[in-house]
Design an enzyme around this catalytic site. Structure first.
Site, PDB file in Angstrom:
ATOM      1  N   GLY A   1      44.532 -17.711 -11.950  1.00 62.53           N
ATOM      2  CA  GLY A   1      43.953 -18.117 -10.767  1.00 62.53           C
ATOM      3  C   GLY A   1      43.648 -16.686  -9.926  1.00 62.53           C
ATOM      4  O   GLY A   1      43.894 -15.764 -10.444  1.00 62.53           O
ATOM      5  N   MET A   2      42.883 -16.912  -8.604  1.00 62.64           N
ATOM      6  CA  MET A   2      42.403 -15.792  -7.933  1.00 62.64           C
ATOM      7  C   MET A   2      43.572 -14.964  -7.693  1.00 62.64           C
ATOM      8  O   MET A   2      43.523 -13.790  -7.893  1.00 62.64           O
ATOM      9  CB  MET A   2      41.714 -16.254  -6.711  1.00 62.64           C
ATOM     10  N   LEU A   3      44.589 -15.317  -7.081  1.00 62.49           N
ATOM     11  CA  LEU A   3      45.838 -14.733  -6.890  1.00 62.49           C
ATOM     12  C   LEU A   3      46.719 -14.118  -7.746  1.00 62.49           C
ATOM     13  O   LEU A   3      47.302 -13.160  -7.953  1.00 62.49           O
ATOM     14  CB  LEU A   3      46.704 -15.555  -5.709  1.00 62.49           C
TER      15      LEU A   3
ATOM     16  N   ASP B   1      53.385 -25.866 -17.986  1.00 60.10           N
ATOM     17  CA  ASP B   1      53.116 -26.665 -17.299  1.00 60.10           C
ATOM     18  C   ASP B   1      54.459 -26.604 -16.344  1.00 60.10           C
ATOM     19  O   ASP B   1      55.373 -27.053 -16.912  1.00 60.10           O
ATOM     20  CB  ASP B   1      53.130 -27.850 -17.924  1.00 60.10           C
TER      21      ASP B   1
ATOM     22  N   ALA C   1      49.503 -23.991  -8.342  1.00 58.87           N
ATOM     23  CA  ALA C   1      49.332 -25.184  -7.052  1.00 58.87           C
ATOM     24  C   ALA C   1      48.224 -26.013  -7.486  1.00 58.87           C
ATOM     25  O   ALA C   1      47.459 -25.787  -8.183  1.00 58.87           O
ATOM     26  CB  ALA C   1      49.334 -24.477  -6.238  1.00 58.87           C
ATOM     27  N   TYR C   2      48.105 -27.185  -7.071  1.00 60.25           N
ATOM     28  CA  TYR C   2      47.197 -28.262  -6.885  1.00 60.25           C
ATOM     29  C   TYR C   2      46.489 -27.832  -5.430  1.00 60.25           C
ATOM     30  O   TYR C   2      47.179 -27.928  -4.470  1.00 60.25           O
ATOM     31  CB  TYR C   2      47.952 -29.663  -6.627  1.00 60.25           C
ATOM     32  N   THR C   3      45.542 -27.320  -5.469  1.00 63.66           N
ATOM     33  CA  THR C   3      44.711 -26.754  -4.369  1.00 63.66           C
ATOM     34  C   THR C   3      43.338 -27.481  -3.916  1.00 63.66           C
ATOM     35  O   THR C   3      42.835 -27.307  -3.174  1.00 63.66           O
ATOM     36  CB  THR C   3      44.378 -25.190  -4.592  1.00 63.66           C
TER      37      THR C   3
ATOM     38  N   TYR D   1      47.666 -32.547   1.208  1.00 59.77           N
ATOM     39  CA  TYR D   1      48.024 -31.300   0.465  1.00 59.77           C
ATOM     40  C   TYR D   1      49.033 -30.435   1.485  1.00 59.77           C
ATOM     41  O   TYR D   1      49.898 -29.789   0.662  1.00 59.77           O
ATOM     42  CB  TYR D   1      46.806 -30.199   0.630  1.00 59.77           C
TER      43      TYR D   1
END
Length: 295
Positions: free
Chosen positions: A10-12, A36, A60-62, A126
């Site tokens: 991911g980005m981060l 997972d 994370a689920y974003t 969220y």
């Protein structure tokens, strides 16, 4: 030190891996295919095999809107996953830095940034699932964990608001952008740097909740105008509008600026202003190029 990064694609996550590698640290980055975090055997095996001193959970689920109708899945990833990581860290004597969000607050009727110990009150699925993850980490690994809340992230990797504005500037004469949501535009590379600085300090004297955002405040309209100015476009092509013009399944916080007192308590400087970070980040973002499809 040995570091294990989840959500490393991911980005981060990518920025964290790059920052730690630049510092000469020993880093293992695992993306969703490699780990997972909702699987107890997989989590325990990863921590046992790589023997990290510090685990950084960027997984994370974003999908904020999707979570409104998929809260069970979001809770599995954002709540149960961090608990499994914290338990594995406790079992194998590792520390844990868990990335969270401003959505754990209500975002209503404030004029000053939320301190780290302010009462939470998420208004979205969220936000509820991310708060569950925070609570799980702090319960399972007290004294050896940190929760880093961040917000309004943009960066070189992946899709984000800043890259979207650059793409739309080239294709539209004018652009309507929300001006009634206020927060802190935050460069993901600055968050990665904070994570790298916190890891070695993490322990009895430095644990709990931290806010990892750039300082200052802006609306999305302010941010879009700043992006236009920095790329040589007329900022008056950006026009203010309200959130009502862009109805979404999950309500966005009207105010989500975060305070940064905890950094000073552990001997680190306050984060720099969002404009300073954006001025440095934008040339790197443009050099990297835009996603093939910009919304």
């Amino acid at each position: 030190m040995r570091w294990l990064i989840t959500g490393a694609s991911g980005m981060l996550g990518r920025d964290v891996v790059e920052e730690l590698t630049r510092r000469g640290e020993r880093v293992v980055g695992l993306d969703r295919a490699a780990l997972d975090i909702t699987s107890p055997p997989a989590v325990d095996s990863a921590v046992r095999e790589h023997r990290p001193d510090v685990v950084v959970n960027c997984a994370a689920y974003t999908a904020v809107d999707d979570a409104e109708t998929d809260e069970a899945r979001a809770l599995e990833i954002n709540g149960a996953g961090p608990r499994l990581l914290a338990r594995a860290c406790a079992a194998h004597e590792a520390r844990l830095i868990h990335v969270s969000t401003d959505y754990v607050f209500s975002g209503e009727a404030r004029t000053t940034p939320y301190p780290e110990d302010h009462r939470t009150g998420p208004r979205t699925a969220y936000g509820r699932t991310k708060l569950a993850g925070e609570q799980a980490v702090l319960e399972e690994l007290p004294g050896a964990s940190a929760v880093l809340r961040t917000a309004w992230l943009y960066g070189v990797h992946g899709s984000n608001f800043v890259r979207t504005m650059i793409g739309l500037e080239a294709r539209r004469d004018t652009l309507d952008v929300v001006d009634d949501q206020r927060g802190q535009p935050t460069w993901s590379a600055d968050v990665a740097q904070r994570i790298a600085e916190l890891g070695p300090r993490l322990g009895p004297e430095a644990h709990g909740v931290f806010h990892a955002t750039n300082s200052g405040e802006a609306t999305w309209y302010d941010l879009a105008r700043e992006v236009f100015s920095l790329i040589g476009a007329d900022p008056d092509r950006v026009r203010p509008t309200s959130s009502a013009a862009f109805p979404r399944p999950a309500p966005r916080p009207a105010y989500s600026a975060l305070a940064h007192r905890r950094w000073q308590e552990i001997g680190l400087p306050l984060p720099r202003d969002w404009r300073s970070a954006l001025h440095e980040a934008l040339p790197r973002i443009r050099k990297e190029g835009l996603p093939r499809e910009t919304p």
